[in-house]
Design a protein around this motif. Structure first.
Motif, short mmCIF file in Angstrom:
data_model
loop_
_atom_site.label_atom_id
_atom_site.label_comp_id
_atom_site.label_asym_id
_atom_site.label_seq_id
_atom_site.Cartn_x
_atom_site.Cartn_y
_atom_site.Cartn_z
N LYS A 1 -27.43 73.90 66.65
CA LYS A 1 -27.64 72.68 65.77
C LYS A 1 -28.74 71.78 66.49
N LEU A 2 -29.04 71.71 67.55
CA LEU A 2 -29.88 70.75 68.06
C LEU A 2 -30.66 71.44 69.57
N LYS A 3 -32.15 71.36 69.16
CA LYS A 3 -32.99 71.90 70.11
C LYS A 3 -34.24 70.96 70.48
N LEU A 4 -34.74 71.28 71.59
CA LEU A 4 -36.22 70.64 71.84
C LEU A 4 -36.93 71.44 72.37
N ARG A 5 -38.16 71.25 72.06
CA ARG A 5 -39.23 72.05 72.32
C ARG A 5 -40.61 71.22 73.12
N THR A 6 -41.08 71.23 74.12
CA THR A 6 -42.31 70.45 74.55
C THR A 6 -43.03 71.57 75.37
N SER A 7 -44.10 71.10 75.77
CA SER A 7 -45.03 72.11 76.54
C SER A 7 -44.41 72.40 78.25
N ASN A 8 -43.49 71.63 78.41
CA ASN A 8 -42.76 71.62 79.65
C ASN A 8 -41.62 72.62 79.66
N MET A 9 -41.71 73.86 80.34
CA MET A 9 -40.53 74.50 80.20
C MET A 9 -39.47 74.07 80.94
N ALA A 10 -39.62 73.46 82.09
CA ALA A 10 -38.31 72.96 82.80
C ALA A 10 -37.60 71.76 82.02
N VAL A 11 -38.33 71.05 81.27
CA VAL A 11 -37.72 69.88 80.28
C VAL A 11 -37.05 70.50 79.20
N ASN A 12 -37.69 71.70 78.84
CA ASN A 12 -36.87 72.51 77.64
C ASN A 12 -35.75 72.95 78.13
N GLY A 13 -35.80 73.64 79.26
CA GLY A 13 -34.49 74.41 79.88
C GLY A 13 -33.37 73.36 80.01
N GLU A 14 -33.64 72.24 80.71
CA GLU A 14 -32.70 71.46 80.84
C GLU A 14 -32.04 70.66 79.84
N PHE A 15 -32.66 70.19 78.61
CA PHE A 15 -31.98 69.73 77.59
C PHE A 15 -31.56 70.59 76.71
N ASN A 16 -32.18 72.03 76.59
CA ASN A 16 -31.45 72.82 75.54
C ASN A 16 -30.23 73.29 76.17
N THR A 17 -29.97 73.33 77.32
CA THR A 17 -28.74 73.64 78.02
C THR A 17 -27.73 72.62 77.75
N SER A 18 -28.11 71.30 77.92
CA SER A 18 -27.27 69.97 77.65
C SER A 18 -27.06 69.95 75.99
N PHE A 19 -28.13 70.24 75.38
CA PHE A 19 -27.77 70.00 73.87
C PHE A 19 -26.65 71.25 73.40
N PHE A 20 -26.63 72.26 74.04
CA PHE A 20 -26.09 73.50 73.73
C PHE A 20 -24.31 72.80 73.91
N LEU A 21 -24.47 72.34 74.97
CA LEU A 21 -23.06 71.64 75.35
C LEU A 21 -22.85 70.58 74.36
N PHE A 22 -23.73 69.75 73.94
CA PHE A 22 -23.53 68.63 72.96
C PHE A 22 -22.98 69.13 71.54
N ASP A 23 -23.60 70.20 71.19
CA ASP A 23 -23.05 71.17 70.00
C ASP A 23 -21.81 71.47 70.01
N THR A 24 -21.48 71.82 71.20
CA THR A 24 -19.86 72.38 71.47
C THR A 24 -18.95 71.14 71.28
N LEU A 25 -19.24 70.15 71.89
CA LEU A 25 -18.78 68.86 71.76
C LEU A 25 -18.33 68.10 70.30
N SER A 26 -19.83 68.07 69.81
CA SER A 26 -19.68 67.39 68.34
C SER A 26 -19.13 68.24 67.22
N ASP A 27 -18.97 69.55 67.60
CA ASP A 27 -18.46 70.44 66.47
C ASP A 27 -16.89 70.18 66.61
N LYS A 28 -16.27 69.60 67.44
CA LYS A 28 -15.09 69.09 67.26
C LYS A 28 -14.56 67.86 66.80
N TRP A 29 -15.69 66.78 66.58
CA TRP A 29 -15.60 65.72 65.89
C TRP A 29 -14.93 65.82 64.48
#
Length: 223
Positions: free
Chosen positions: A133-161
């Motif tokens: 439900k939430l994803k980031l894309r930039t020209s920096n693959m390392a930044v994308n990797g860090e936050f898309n992993t975090s956002f996946f966890l956030f999706d799991t958390l917010s789905d329980k709200w």
């Protein structure tokens, strides 16, 4: 550099007319409030009745903007408006944040183009084929990797709200204190605190801080 947020409502064809009306009203109200936080026109615009796009000129603020919009929608329900009980969420969003350049700017955000717009639009299309439900894309693959992993966890958390949890997070994102939220909702401060903990506010706040720090370093200050 700027950020573009593209989003659409999940399963909007199944929304009752009253809920869809409240969603559209809430989106427009939130767009107007976020406009006041931006030095330039955000140009948020709803199209097709269930999608929207807008610009965040300070890309380090894009996640905060996205979460404010998300929680403004997640807190909605069709039960008695004076009831502060927790209900199952009835409306949700799929959102993509793209950070990059803007090569072609028009009065309408839907007619503008550039790296940030392409990143955001293409990523939203990708989300439609993923359980995300939430994803980031930039020209920096390392930044994308860090936050898309975090956002996946956030999706799991917010789905329980519940709607009540989302509402407390919404006001916390607006900078309200627990006592102010309690007054706003007509509940006790302890109830606010319980909902805050249940919704995972400490983790969300840490994610927002990390996002702002990394995006500022990588894209705002020209690292």
């Amino acid at each position: 550099m700027l950020a573009v947020i593209s989003a659409d409502l999940l399963a909007s064809s199944s929304y009752p007319k009253e809920l869809l009306e409240r969603v559209i009203q809430s989106l427009n109200r939130e767009f107007n409030e976020l406009e006041k936080l931006s030095a330039k026109d955000t140009k948020f615009q709803i199209y097709r009745g269930d999608s929207f796009q807008g610009v965040v000129h300070a890309p380090e603020m894009a996640l905060l903007f996205a979460l404010r919009i998300k929680t403004a929608i997640n807190r909605l329900h069709l039960k008695d408006r004076d009831t502060n009980k927790a209900f199952k969420r009835e409306a949700d969003l799929r959102m993509a944040i793209g950070i990059g350049t803007s090569d072609f700017t028009r009065d309408s955000v839907l007619e503008s183009n550039g790296e940030a717009f392409q990143f955001s639009g293409r990523t939203l299309d990708e989300l439609k084929n993923e359980n995300r439900k939430l994803k980031l894309r930039t020209s920096n693959m390392a930044v994308n990797g860090e936050f898309n992993t975090s956002f996946f966890l956030f999706d799991t958390l917010s789905d329980k709200w519940s709607t009540a949890s989302a509402e407390v997070i919404y006001y916390l994102l607006k900078g309200f204190k627990e006592t102010e939220i309690a007054d706003e909702l007509g509940i006790s401060q302890s109830a606010v605190n319980q909902r805050k903990k249940a919704a995972g506010w400490d983790a969300i706040e840490a994610l927002l801080d990390r996002y702002q720090t990394v995006i500022s370093q990588e894209f705002v200050h020209g690292k």
